[in-house]
Design an enzyme around this catalytic site. Structure first.
Site, PDB file in Angstrom:
ATOM      1  CG  ASP A 134      59.531  27.220  38.479  1.00 21.72           C
ATOM      2  OD1 ASP A 134      60.183  28.579  38.730  1.00 21.72           O
ATOM      3  OD2 ASP A 134      59.361  26.879  37.542  1.00 21.72           O
ATOM      4  CE  LYS A 135      57.294  22.586  39.886  1.00 20.73           C
ATOM      5  NZ  LYS A 135      58.127  23.369  39.323  1.00 20.73           N
ATOM      6  CB  SER A 481      57.149  25.797  32.182  1.00 20.37           C
ATOM      7  OG  SER A 481      57.824  27.083  32.474  1.00 20.37           O
TER       8      SER A 481
END
Length: 578
Positions: A134-135, A481
């Site tokens: 994700d990041k 999320s």
């Protein structure tokens, strides 16, 4: 002097690597390169950083090291010299539901910073960045725009779906199974069966969660090559895509096409459009302003929300829909979505991309397949407005964000149940202490207050697992999320830690949420809120030292991307011009 690398010509006197490879005074530097087996020709070619977020923390990044070798092969074929390095990743699936999640958003900054420092310290001329979780995707893209050297982004690819009793499943189903286990719907054996089959391969989580949302953004914003972000991680075809990225970055270097030539206001609007059209992760409302900040462009949560309002929701992807990333790949990939949006006037086709061509040129030969149900035609969308909505009101003067993809009821009125950390809220849900009609309020989880702006997937999944997904809402100054579904509002600002209204709420306050009107409010007058603010006192975070404490000292509000430095507007010279 000009360097003839095959048919390509590069003027080393204008490239950053001249500081470490050219002239008699750089003999000590060259000796290090000889020590690593490099030839004289390789030393004097352009140096290309090949950065990966490879690690053994989770399947998201496990394939990146192999893919980096294909990128290096492409760089070499195009007469460049690749220099591989790695940076960190905090994988949200592992960090979720405990204090480890405080490190997640902070890792985005560390990724961008560490790539910047490696590139600066060694004077690399171009960058190919590979990321899987994700990041790491926005972190890598932020570094590219910040450095402004010719760059290409490579997504490591999605995981394949698991199969559970005849149905495709993802890790989201496992999180929700925890709630089913607590309610008695699943026994121990059911839960174990689910957890052992949900994630069958390497790659990032399979739905249109944050990783796949930002991968779709990478193609839409133009930093990734067309078709490169759709192929699942285990597919050997990814090697050819990676090799092409290595070759193409040398083309960008020759033509001096840089990330800030690509990441324009129009490109950011294209990126926001695909988030809405796919019912993507609310985290994009955080990451797009952060990428814009690196380019010196004002593009905050409210700008993103305006685009969400006018964009139809057309991709039936999990968590709000039926399908996963592999299904998108099977119908032709992200370009199918982009072409349908472009043909209906929803994308700017004149934006330059990493291919050296415009978006419209990239998509010229793409045809929309009619024998599929993953992507709907714009003229008959799933819903006429986007799957993600911005909210504003007396409870969120700086704004908030909610994913409405797959939801039938877009308004909610309920009574506040206030918790000052996620763990307390999760425990209340699991123990059956949250009831229909409640609005679960989780505060002091914002960028400063967390610190680190944790995601709440464990709690939102537990709510769904207990059968309360349609009858309970949740608001937080933290994040969600990309796998979260239900009436869950995040990024509420100002956050509680700086005295925002969310920190003034009390149990029983009536909260009103309307995703059609784009409003979120509490039934309190301005005077009542002012009186409560007089009684409010700031809280001291638990973490008083280390990287997360340091992050809290500089991080800005969520509506502007939770960034930690002044950005391109303040710089006098980009790294690329050293």
């Amino acid at each position: 002097m000009p360097l003839d690398s095959g048919k390509r010509k590069f003027d080393k006197s204008k490239l950053p690597s001249r500081h470490v490879t050219e002239g008699p005074e750089r003999a000590p530097h060259r000796s290090f390169y000889y020590a690593m087996g490099m030839t004289e020709e390789e030393i004097h070619q352009p140096l290309v950083g090949v950065a990966t977020c490879w690690n053994e923390a989770a399947p998201c990044n496990i394939t990146l090291s192999r893919q980096a070798q294909a990128v290096k092969k492409g760089v070499k074929a195009a007469h460049g010299t690749p220099r591989e390095f790695t940076t960190i990743t905090v994988t949200d699936g592992i960090a979720m539901g405990h204090e480890g999640m405080k490190a997640s958003l902070v890792s985005r900054e560390v990724i961008a910073d560490s790539v910047e420092l490696t590139m600066r310290g060694h004077c690399y001329d171009a960058l190919v960045g590979l990321a899987g979780c994700d990041k790491s995707l926005p972190g890598m893209m932020m570094a590219m725009v910040r450095l402004n050297v010719p760059s290409i982004f490579v997504y490591g690819g999605s995981i394949l779906p698991g199969r559970f009793r005849g149905q495709d499943v993802t890790v989201l189903n496992v999180f929700e199974a925890v709630g089913k286990h607590a309610s008695g719907e699943f026994n121990d054996a059911d839960l174990r069966e689910m957890e052992t089959c949900a994630c069958p391969s390497g790659g990032a989580c399979g739905g249109q969660f944050t990783a796949n949302t930002m991968a779709t953004v990478a193609e839409a914003i133009g930093l990734a090559l067309p078709f490169s972000c759709s192929a699942p991680a285990p597919y050997d075809s990814r090697d050819a895509l990676c090799e092409a990225a290595g070759e193409m970055v040398m083309n960008l270097l020759e033509k001096n096409i840089r990330p800030r030539d690509i990441v324009t206001r129009k490109a950011l609007e294209n990126a926001a459009t695909v988030v809405a059209a796919t019912g993507g992760s609310t985290n994009a409302g955080l990451h797009l302003p952060a990428i814009a900040h690196e380019a010196g462009i004002d593009f905050d949560l409210h700008d993103v929300a305006e685009i969400f309002k006018r964009t139809p929701y057309i991709a039936d992807l999990q968590p709000g829909g039926k399908y996963v990333a592999k299904d998108m790949y099977d119908i032709g990939g992200i370009p199918v979505l982009l072409k349908e949006l472009l043909d209906n006037g929803l994308l700017h086709g004149d934006c330059l991309t990493a291919s050296g061509k415009t978006m419209a040129e990239n998509l010229k030969d793409v045809r929309f397949p009619t024998d599929q149900k993953v992507v709907y035609p714009v003229k008959s969308p799933i819903t006429p407005t986007g799957g993600v909505v911005g909210l504003k009101g007396n409870l969120a003067p700086e704004g908030a964000i909610v994913k409405v993809a797959g939801m039938s009821n877009l308004s909610f009125v309920g009574s506040a149940r206030c918790f000052d950390c996620e763990e307390d809220a999760f425990e209340a849900v699991i123990k059956g202490k949250v009831n229909a009609g409640d609005v679960v309020v989780i505060r002091y989880e914002g960028p400063k207050g967390g610190p680190g702006m944790r995601e709440m997937l464990s709690t939102t999944s537990a709510i769904y697992g207990r059968g309360l997904g349609e009858s309970v809402a949740l608001i937080t100054d933290g994040r969600f999320s990309g796998a979260t579904r239900g009436f869950c509002i995040g990024h509420v600002g100002p956050e509680a830690a700086v005295g925002g209204p969310i920190g003034l709420l009390k149990d029983g306050d009536t909260i009103r949420i309307d995703a059609v009107a784009g409003t979120i409010s509490v039934d309190l007058t301005d005077q009542e809120l002012a009186e409560r603010r007089k009684e409010w006192k700031p809280r001291e975070p638990d973490l008083r030292s280390g990287a997360i404490w340091k992050y809290a000292q500089t991080v800005g509000p969520a509506c502007k991307g939770a960034v930690t430095h002044p950005g391109a507007k303040a710089e006098k010279r980009a790294y690329a011009d050293v």
